[in-house]
Design a protein around this motif. Structure first.
Motif, mmCIF file in Angstrom:
data_model
loop_
_atom_site.group_PDB
_atom_site.id
_atom_site.type_symbol
_atom_site.label_atom_id
_atom_site.label_comp_id
_atom_site.label_asym_id
_atom_site.label_seq_id
_atom_site.Cartn_x
_atom_site.Cartn_y
_atom_site.Cartn_z
ATOM 1 N N ARG A 1 101.249 11.704 -93.419
ATOM 2 C CA ARG A 1 100.027 11.687 -91.956
ATOM 3 C C ARG A 1 100.811 12.299 -90.818
ATOM 4 O O ARG A 1 100.506 12.891 -90.159
ATOM 5 C CB ARG A 1 99.443 10.532 -91.800
ATOM 6 C CG ARG A 1 98.494 10.348 -93.127
ATOM 7 C CD ARG A 1 97.533 9.218 -92.828
ATOM 8 N NE ARG A 1 96.649 8.821 -94.082
ATOM 9 C CZ ARG A 1 96.520 7.695 -94.590
ATOM 10 N NH1 ARG A 1 97.358 6.692 -94.370
ATOM 11 N NH2 ARG A 1 95.717 7.651 -95.763
ATOM 12 N N ALA B 1 101.923 15.870 -91.025
ATOM 13 C CA ALA B 1 100.751 16.647 -91.029
ATOM 14 C C ALA B 1 100.341 16.913 -89.362
ATOM 15 O O ALA B 1 100.150 17.944 -89.107
ATOM 16 C CB ALA B 1 99.686 16.199 -91.849
ATOM 17 N N ALA C 1 95.058 18.111 -89.072
ATOM 18 C CA ALA C 1 95.205 16.683 -89.378
ATOM 19 C C ALA C 1 93.981 15.789 -88.884
ATOM 20 O O ALA C 1 93.270 14.920 -89.675
ATOM 21 C CB ALA C 1 96.478 16.086 -89.003
ATOM 22 N N ILE C 2 93.295 16.066 -87.823
ATOM 23 C CA ILE C 2 92.123 15.448 -87.249
ATOM 24 C C ILE C 2 91.031 15.642 -88.359
ATOM 25 O O ILE C 2 90.224 14.685 -88.450
ATOM 26 C CB ILE C 2 91.947 15.679 -85.897
ATOM 27 C CG1 ILE C 2 92.846 15.247 -84.922
ATOM 28 C CG2 ILE C 2 90.501 15.307 -85.325
ATOM 29 C CD1 ILE C 2 92.707 15.832 -83.603
ATOM 30 N N VAL C 3 90.748 17.105 -88.586
ATOM 31 C CA VAL C 3 89.664 17.317 -89.333
ATOM 32 C C VAL C 3 89.884 16.645 -90.847
ATOM 33 O O VAL C 3 88.858 16.235 -91.411
ATOM 34 C CB VAL C 3 89.689 18.735 -89.597
ATOM 35 C CG1 VAL C 3 88.494 19.461 -90.539
ATOM 36 C CG2 VAL C 3 89.183 19.446 -88.104
ATOM 37 N N ALA C 4 90.988 16.482 -91.438
ATOM 38 C CA ALA C 4 91.243 15.944 -92.561
ATOM 39 C C ALA C 4 91.203 14.472 -92.342
ATOM 40 O O ALA C 4 91.253 13.641 -93.244
ATOM 41 C CB ALA C 4 92.581 16.164 -92.976
ATOM 42 N N GLY C 5 90.555 14.126 -91.472
ATOM 43 C CA GLY C 5 90.297 12.513 -91.259
ATOM 44 C C GLY C 5 91.423 11.517 -91.177
ATOM 45 O O GLY C 5 91.169 10.300 -91.046
ATOM 46 N N ILE C 6 92.502 12.248 -90.447
ATOM 47 C CA ILE C 6 93.744 11.436 -90.145
ATOM 48 C C ILE C 6 93.532 10.642 -88.831
ATOM 49 O O ILE C 6 93.127 11.545 -87.694
ATOM 50 C CB ILE C 6 94.973 11.937 -90.287
ATOM 51 C CG1 ILE C 6 95.212 12.311 -91.697
ATOM 52 C CG2 ILE C 6 96.057 11.586 -89.726
ATOM 53 C CD1 ILE C 6 96.366 13.406 -91.951
ATOM 54 N N ARG C 7 93.847 9.517 -88.501
ATOM 55 C CA ARG C 7 93.639 8.873 -87.198
ATOM 56 C C ARG C 7 94.830 8.976 -86.344
ATOM 57 O O ARG C 7 95.802 8.300 -86.355
ATOM 58 C CB ARG C 7 93.358 7.315 -87.465
ATOM 59 C CG ARG C 7 92.071 6.956 -88.044
ATOM 60 C CD ARG C 7 91.753 5.626 -88.460
ATOM 61 N NE ARG C 7 90.397 5.301 -88.458
ATOM 62 C CZ ARG C 7 89.452 5.306 -89.657
ATOM 63 N NH1 ARG C 7 90.211 5.563 -90.450
ATOM 64 N NH2 ARG C 7 88.365 5.202 -89.417
#
Ligand SMILES: Nc1ncnc2c1ncn2[C@@H]1O[C@H](COP(=O)(O)OP(=O)(O)OP(=O)(O)O)[C@@H](O)[C@H]1O
Ligand SMILES: Nc1ncnc2c1ncn2[C@@H]1O[C@H](COP(=O)(O)OP(=O)(O)OP(=O)(O)O)[C@@H](O)[C@H]1O
Ligand SMILES: [Mg+2]
Ligand SMILES: [Mg+2]
Lengths: 508, 301, 324, 326
Positions: free
Chosen positions: D195, D198, D206-212
């Motif tokens: 993460r 990424a 990375a944000i769109v992939a749901g990573i905080r």
């Protein structure tokens, strides 16, 4: 008409390590015609354009421009021969003025430095006379609409009046439907001046609309030249491109599960849109239509938690839901296939496997350490399911073609158990074959009971796959249409505000 | 000196930096004394950058102070002194002799250099190999004097050899840096081939040198340095320490004396160009303890 | 629909000026508390003291212009201050050996240009990130300069150098005149010529510049050479200011340069690093630090004040960007 | 074509192992110049002497992997040392309490950075630069100008953090090694590492992939500064005192080590093993040059030139191997 050869490529071959991008391809374009170039993703269109631009040296073959065989083919000799390019990407310097952008690289000098006045006047005159638009030349690029930027690009290519051949690479891809006409009419004006135009596009309707002749590429080869183009040529072109009939671009809908899905009430972001309410049932595909600037993109971003909402509530399957970040959306089972896959969809320097498993990392770990074997296996399963090419989990996604990049983004969400899928312009730059595969996939998802939202600038696509379409304008939903019995023309006129939605529904 | 007063006077005090004990104490001595005498202080600090220090004098000039006390610095300050003098503002320097200054208050650097030379030579019995940390000899006049006279004394001890090349300490992270360099040095000079390590102009690096020697158990090597701040006096007072000699200065007294000189100047007394403030040679553990107490740093027992 | 883009624009414009307003406020406060601060003489002093920083800031401004404002991979040249002290060091050493100033200048010029060319080659040929390249180059050049000067303090009293500090032309200090001329030339070259426009295009959008057939890498490389040239000029001012070459000048110069240049971006309407923004940043930073010193603020606090200023100003700039 | 196969081979070898060869070449050169270089004690010096830099460089690697840069690593080191020494000296804590105090002190720096970067949206470069200015100033205020806080009577256990040994291996080397292993596992083998990478490479994706990303960034800043504070503990134990503003001297080397390491990675990512190689290279060169008996000005200049050349070589090698990576 008596044609005169503007340029021709004969037997051009270009090999990259492992790929023969062009295989004895040829292409003849006559003076005063608009010549279409079509082909699947990876067929070699961009490569041929780059050969013509002098960016790539062909391994074999001849390039003849205006009767002269070019050798060597460099950007300079090509430019000198009068070939100009309007690239697909809107590459302009955001803080430059229109005049500066038009003259970048071909400035007029005065006695003391640049002759800014002359450049400004010439720009305005050119935009007015040749392209039929009035635009102050001192505006900054970043304040222009997409279509206006496209016009600036066109002006840039033609301002020196030495252009004999103009190459357009997917000029309409970034445009909204109403803007397309502005650009198309500008292109038509050019043919009146004995300029030959090569028009590369995935939009076959545009091709049949504007082109006099069309060349079709497949796997680096010229597989067909169509000398007469009518509105009915589309099907033949597709056949030539993919080598098979795509009987129906859009899937046929079967029976669906039903039930409450995503419900959005009173959503506002305080800027781009206000007080939007909409709902998608399970098994339903909801389209969102609207011009650029209608708030459509911002709405999608807000539903997905990328933008801050000022007011509004969400419910999923009857349960209230808070979405303040994309991570929360993903946790709730809402996923997004973003419009800009190269920036927001993929981590380009990472491999396919890394991208496919990015959202589900905790599913293939042991003690927090990643289990790479599991990740690989899952990726391979998706490669088979979605027919991603090349079928190599370790390929860096930067190197994939547009359609395949889109499939990798899809694959990532397939491995989650998402309940709501949001597609934002899912097929921009994707060839017909891949397009129909993606449509099939979207349909399969909804058939499987997922809620699907498709936001798109392509009315054909919306009409083809959605059950219901809401139309946005100036930050508001101005109406809702059922797609059954809705024609594309009606949809377009609703989107552009040419016709009232009420009239449409009344007419039913 | 009870008659002295700086009542109603504004005195600019420019110090080259305050990281080092010596600079800080001289600065504190000068400012507190000015204030005690009823004057107002405009302090400026060069952050250990000689250029900034020099520039700071312009600010004092603009502020139309009545006199300037300038602590340390290099040649960059000379034109500034000249400008101050031309504007009728007398300049008093600390540890920086200048033709444009009314008076320079300083330790006797010549005495410091020769004394530490003798002490070190004695400590190693008049012969052996000596390594020296000496990065500032060329950069600062006072360091040139101290290191130069230390070498001058050693000419009388033909048995003593200065190891080449000389070592360079860093200013910022002096102890740790010196520790590492000493460790490297020790691997090059095995047991019995090195007799002393001297720090040419100050004593912060000596802390790291001692540390390194203790770490590898080579406390037979003698350490000497200059300045005699409380940190190093404390180390010298420890049992079995290799740190055997030092010459302690009285920076606070120097600063304070300079301030008194300013008052004397305004009282119409004539001053000698140089005022020397006593230094305290420290030879061995017992003297270190005594000096620590005598200079008012507290008690080490 | 309560959406009023016009009002939004106005608010964000005001927020956009906040960095300048904050600075003006601080300076006003200083002016009120330190009686001599707002005098002409003091303003002249502020400008005089900021001259070396202004010069290196202008150089950095050009590099950022050509490389974009991403600090790590875009245009940045941390080695300019080292080039400046190299120039000063060479001139000082050669002057003490009795060479005429012009010869010293020529040698220093070539040395500086070589540093610029090396930067250019490492960045554009080998593809090293500029931050890293120029940081390493900084260390190397300072090292070389220390060999040349043996880390000595070298006094310089050549009349021409002294004149830069002490001579007036029509009531304006010669140093200021020279720097203004240099800045004007750099401005003309970067804004009024074809080359300058190309340079800006290269930094503004690399893709756009490449597609327009501009030699982006060469332009970026050339910006390093121009920056090295400002370093060369700055060398004279380092000598003038310090009436000679002192070891260690580069560190402070580098910090001030970075501080001023990136603060300068907060002042520009477009929030981009510009040469004038950098210059203004340099002068304002000098004004603030001189101001606080004049006020007799405890010297230990200056770093805290500077750091907080960056935070406040840059955060407001970010806020304004978000409001847009 | 066929005739040039052997030269091709050499070229390929150079590209693949160029940096390694340079490493070896310098190693050989130093060994020949001064045989002392090869002695066990000296090599141990190199490793021991690199421990603090290694730790700082690890923290830097983490921040660079998130796509930022940390100019305040030195401040975190200083705070770690300061808090520990004050805890020991003024509050009479035992070694463990003092170590914890140091780590907490360091984490303040990271937290502050995180607030600036995430809360106020200042870029990491400018945010950590401000932290550097502010942190330096705080130290000077606290120490009344920057005087060291010496604590000669430091508890033996605390001193052993630097001077002790565990089964004959110096403790600082053990601590550094443990941290290297931990960092390697987290950054290169764990899902958090994926993460982090990424978001460092393409934040929006990375944000769109749901990573905080914000949460990760805060944690990274805090962990990095605590790591640097651990370096500070060792530095303080080494010389039994806290020297204000001393951390700055590690900054350039840490950045250099991380980027040499990134250049050694096949895809140009900042990575733990590369950083280790970078640190050891810097340590070896510094030690080797010290032993060469050069005038110190010459030595410093050489060190700078070697740094530039090594970086250039490492990057060139990476480009040659993988021309497609940006
Ligand atoms: N620089 C390159 N190196 C290696 N392979 C390349 C390169 N450029 C293109 N290719 C490959 O050559 C083939 C043709 O690519 P090209 O870009 O011409 O396709 P295209 O028709 O433009 O596709 P699209 O519709 O996606 O734009 C593809 O297989 C592509 O992967
Ligand atoms: N250096 C390369 N090596 C391998 N493949 C490459 C290389 N450069 C480009 N490609 C591939 O060539 C194809 C076309 O790339 P290009 O940059 O021309 O985009 P494009 O054809 O305009 O794409 P789109 O269809 O999305 O408009 C893609 O499949 C890309 O992955
Ligand atoms: Mg293409
Ligand atoms: Mg394309």
């Amino acid at each position: 008409m008596s044609y005169q050869r503007a340029f021709s490529l004969q037997g051009v071959t270009k090999e990259f390590p492992g790929v023969r991008a062009l295989d004895k391809a040829s292409l003849d374009v006559e003076v005063g015609e608009v010549h279409g170039l079509v082909g699947e993703n990876g067929a070699g269109k961009s490569t041929v354009v780059k050969v013509l631009a002098g960016v790539y040296q062909p391994d074999a073959g001849l390039v003849t421009i205006g009767g002269e065989t070019l050798s060597p083919i460099t950007p300079d000799t090509v430019h000198a021969a009068g070939v100009r390019f309007v690239h697909q990407e809107l590459h302009l310097v955001p803080h430059f003025t229109v005049a500066e952008s038009v003259f970048l690289g071909q400035e007029r000098s005065g006695r003391l430095g640049l002759n800014t006045k002359a450049m400004r006047e010439e720009t305005e005159a050119f935009l007015h006379d040749m392209l039929g638009v009035d635009m102050p030349s001192s505006r900054l690029i970043r304040d222009l609409t997409t279509a206006e930027r496209k016009l600036v690009q066109i002006a840039r290519a033609l301002i020196d009046e030495a252009a004999k051949v103009v190459v357009f690479d997917e000029p309409t891809a970034p445009l909204a439907s109403d803007e397309i006409e502005t650009v198309m009419s500008a292109i038509r004006r050019l043919t009146e001046q004995d300029i030959a135009i090569l028009y590369v596009s995935h939009y076959l309707s545009e091709i049949t609309d504007i082109c006099d002749r069309v060349t079709v590429f497949r796997q680096g080869k010229t597989v067909g030249v169509f000398d007469t183009i009518t509105d009915q040529s589309g099907r033949d072109l597709v056949y030539a491109m993919v080598g098979r009939d795509i009987a129906d671009m859009f899937p046929v809908k079967g029976d669906r599960v039903a039930g409450p899905g995503l419900e959005v009430v009173g959503l506002s972001d305080g800027r781009a849109f206000a007080n939007i309410s909409l709902h998608v049932e399970k098994g339903e595909i909801l389209g969102i239509a609207g011009l650029i600037g209608s708030g459509r993109e911002e709405l999608i971003d807000t539903i997905y938690g990328l933008r801050k909402a000022q007011t509004g509530t969400f419910q999923l399957e009857g349960e209230p839901l808070a979405i303040k970040s994309a991570a929360q959306a993903v946790d709730a089972g809402i996923v997004l296939v973003p419009r800009d896959r190269r920036h927001d969809g993929l981590v380009l320097p990472m491999t396919m496997a890394e991208n496919v498993t990015l959202a589900t990392l905790d599913q293939n770990t042991s003690l927090g350490l990643e289990n790479r074997r599991v990740a690989r296996e899952r990726t391979e399963a998706q490669i088979t399911a979605l027919d991603i090419r090349p079928p190599d989990p370790d390929v860096v996604t930067r190197l994939l073609s547009g359609g395949n990049q889109q499939k990798v983004v899809l694959a990532r969400w397939m491995v989650t158990s998402a309940r709501v899928f949001i597609f934002d312009d899912p097929t921009v730059g994707v060839d017909v074959g891949a397009k129909s595969e993606i449509y099939q996939l979207i349909d399969d998802l909804s058939a499987g009971g997922a809620c699907v939202i498709v936001s798109s600038s392509d009315p054909v696509e919306l009409q083809g796959i959605c059950d219901r379409i809401v139309i946005m304008m100036r930050g508001d939903i101005i109406g809702e249409l059922q797609t059954e019995d809705l024609s594309v023309d009606e949809l377009v006129s609703a989107i552009t505000g040419a016709r009232d939605i009420k009239n449409l529904t009344d007419a039913d | 000196d009870g008659h002295l007063s700086l009542e109603g006077k504004t005195i600019g005090v420019a110090v080259v930096g305050t990281q080092h004990f010596w600079d800080r104490e001289a600065f504190n001595g000068a400012t507190t004394t000015v204030e005690k005498l009823g004057g107002t202080v405009v302090p400026v600090d060069g952050g250990r950058d000689n250029q900034v220090h020099a520039d700071n004098h312009d600010i004092l000039l603009n502020n139309e102070v009545d006199a300037v006390i300038s602590i340390l610095g290099d040649g960059a300050v000379e034109p500034k002194f000249e400008a101050l003098k031309n504007a009728g503002i007398p300049v008093f320097t600390v540890d920086h002799p200048s033709p444009h200054a009314v008076n320079n208050t300083t330790s006797d650097n010549y005495y410091m250099g020769t004394t530490i030379g003798r002490y070190m030579a004695d400590a190693i019995g008049g012969q052996g190999k000596v390594a020296v940390f000496n990065a500032f000899e060329n950069a600062l006049r006072i360091c040139g004097i101290r290191a130069g006279l230390w070498k001058y004394v050693l000419q009388d001890y033909p048995g003593i050899e200065i190891v080449q090349p000389e070592l360079a300490e860093e200013f910022a992270n002096a102890p740790e840096d010196a520790r590492k360099k000493t460790l490297d040095l020790l691997s090059q000079y095995p047991e019995g081939t090195l007799d002393a390590i001297h720090v040419g102009c100050w004593d912060q690096p000596a802390i790291g040198v001692v540390q390194a020697l203790e770490e590898v158990g080579r406390t037979d090597i003698v350490v000497t340095a200059l300045d005699g701040g409380p940190d190093t006096l404390e180390i010298m007072a420890e049992d079995g320490t290799p740190f055997v000699a030092n010459v302690a200065q009285q920076p606070n007294l120097i600063g304070s004396t300079s301030a008194m000189n300013v008052a004397r100047h305004f009282a119409g007394e004539s001053l000698l160009p140089q005022t020397y403030v006593d230094v305290v040679p420290v030879n061995g553990q017992a003297e270190a303890k005594a000096t620590y107490e005598a200079l008012g740093y507290g008690s080490l027992d | 629909m309560p959406i009023n883009p016009v009002r939004h624009r106005r608010i964000s414009e005001i927020i956009g000026y906040l960095p300048l307003i904050i600075f003006a406020g601080v300076l006003l406060y200083i002016g009120l508390s330190a009686p001599n601060f707002l005098t002409f003489r003091n303003l002249e002093l502020i400008v005089m003291q900021s001259l070396p920083v202004v010069l290196v800031c202008a150089g950095l401004g050009v590099v950022v212009m050509a490389g974009g404002d991403d600090v790590v991979s875009g245009g940045i040249d941390l080695s300019i201050p080292a080039t400046a002290v190299l120039s000063a060091g060479i001139i000082a050493v050669m002057l003490t050996q009795g060479w005429p100033l012009i010869v010293c200048g020529i040698v220093a010029f070539f040395a500086c240009i070589i540093v610029g060319l090396l930067n250019a080659a490492l960045v554009t040929r080998i593809g090293m990130t500029p931050l890293l390249t120029t940081l390493a180059m900084f260390v190397a050049v300072v090292g070389v300069n220390n060999v040349i000067t043996s880390s000595r303090r070298i006094n310089v009293d050549h009349p021409l150098i002294v004149a830069l500090r002490a001579q007036d032309v029509l009531g304006i200090p010669l140093g200021i005149v020279v720097v203004v001329v240099v800045l004007a030339v750099i401005y003309f070259v970067t804004h009024q010529t074809r080359w300058g426009l190309h340079l800006q295009a290269a930094g503004g959008s690399r893709d756009a510049a490449e597609i327009s057939g501009l030699p982006v890498r060469r332009l970026f490389g050339q910006s390093f050479v121009l920056a090295a040239f400002t370093g060369f000029i700055c060398g004279f001012f380092v000598l003038a200011r310090g009436s000679g070459s002192s070891p260690g000048v580069q560190d402070n110069l580098m910090l001030e340069m970075v501080l001023a240049t990136f603060l300068g971006a907060a002042f520009s309407a477009r929030r981009v690093v510009t040469m004038w923004g950098a210059v203004l940043g340099a002068v304002l930073v000098a004004a603030i630090s001189i101001g606080f010193k004049s006020m007799g603020v405890n010297v230990f606090w200056t770093g805290l004040i500077k750091g907080s200023l960056i935070v406040v100003v840059v955060a407001f700039a970010a806020l304004a960007r978000r409001g847009r | 074509m066929e005739t040039s196969t052997s030269t091709n081979m050499i070229w390929v070898l150079l590209q693949r192992f160029g940096f390694l060869l340079v490493f070896a070449a310098f190693f050989g050169l130093f060994a020949v110049w001064n045989p002392v270089f090869l002695q066990g004690g000296n090599l141990l010096n190199v490793i021991e002497g690199s421990a603090v830099l290694m730790i700082i460089a690890l923290g830097m690697t983490l921040i660079v992997a998130t796509g930022g840069i940390d100019l305040s690593v030195g401040i975190a080191l200083d705070f770690g040392a300061a808090f520990a020494v004050v805890a020991l000296k003024s509050y009479g804590m035992d070694w463990f309490g003092a170590a914890c105090a140091g780590l907490i002190g360091g984490s303040i720096v990271g937290l502050f950075n995180a607030i600036l970067v995430i809360g106020l949206r200042v870029s990491p470069f400018l945010a950590t630069l401000s932290t550097f200015f502010i942190g330096s100033s705080v130290q000077r205020i606290f120490t009344n100008g920057g005087g060291p806080i010496s604590h000669r009577r430091m508890p033996e256990e605390f001193r052993n953090l630097a001077l002790g040994d565990i089964y004959g291996v110096p403790t600082e080397a053990v601590i550094a090694t443990v941290l290297v292993v931990l960092y390697f596992l987290v950054l290169e083998r764990s899902i958090w590492g994926r993460r982090i990478h990424a978001m460092g490479m393409q934040r929006s994706a990375a944000i769109v992939a749901g990573i905080r990303v914000n949460r990760i960034l805060i944690l990274c800043f805090i962990v990095a500064s605590m790591t640097c504070a651990a370096g500070g503990l060792i530095a303080a134990a080494n010389i039994r005192m806290f020297t204000p503003l001393s951390g700055f001297s590690y900054l350039l080397d840490a950045i250099a080590a991380v980027f040499v390491g990134a250049a050694l990675h096949p895809r140009g990512r900042p990575n733990v093993l590369g950083t280790v190689a970078g640190v050891l290279f810097l340590g070896m060169v510094a030690n080797g040059l010290n032993l060469m008996g050069l005038n110190f000005n010459t030595k410093d200049a050489l060190q700078g030139i070697i740094l530039v050349s090594a970086l250039a070589l490492a990057v060139a090698q990476q480009r040659a191997r993988n021309p497609l990576v940006s």
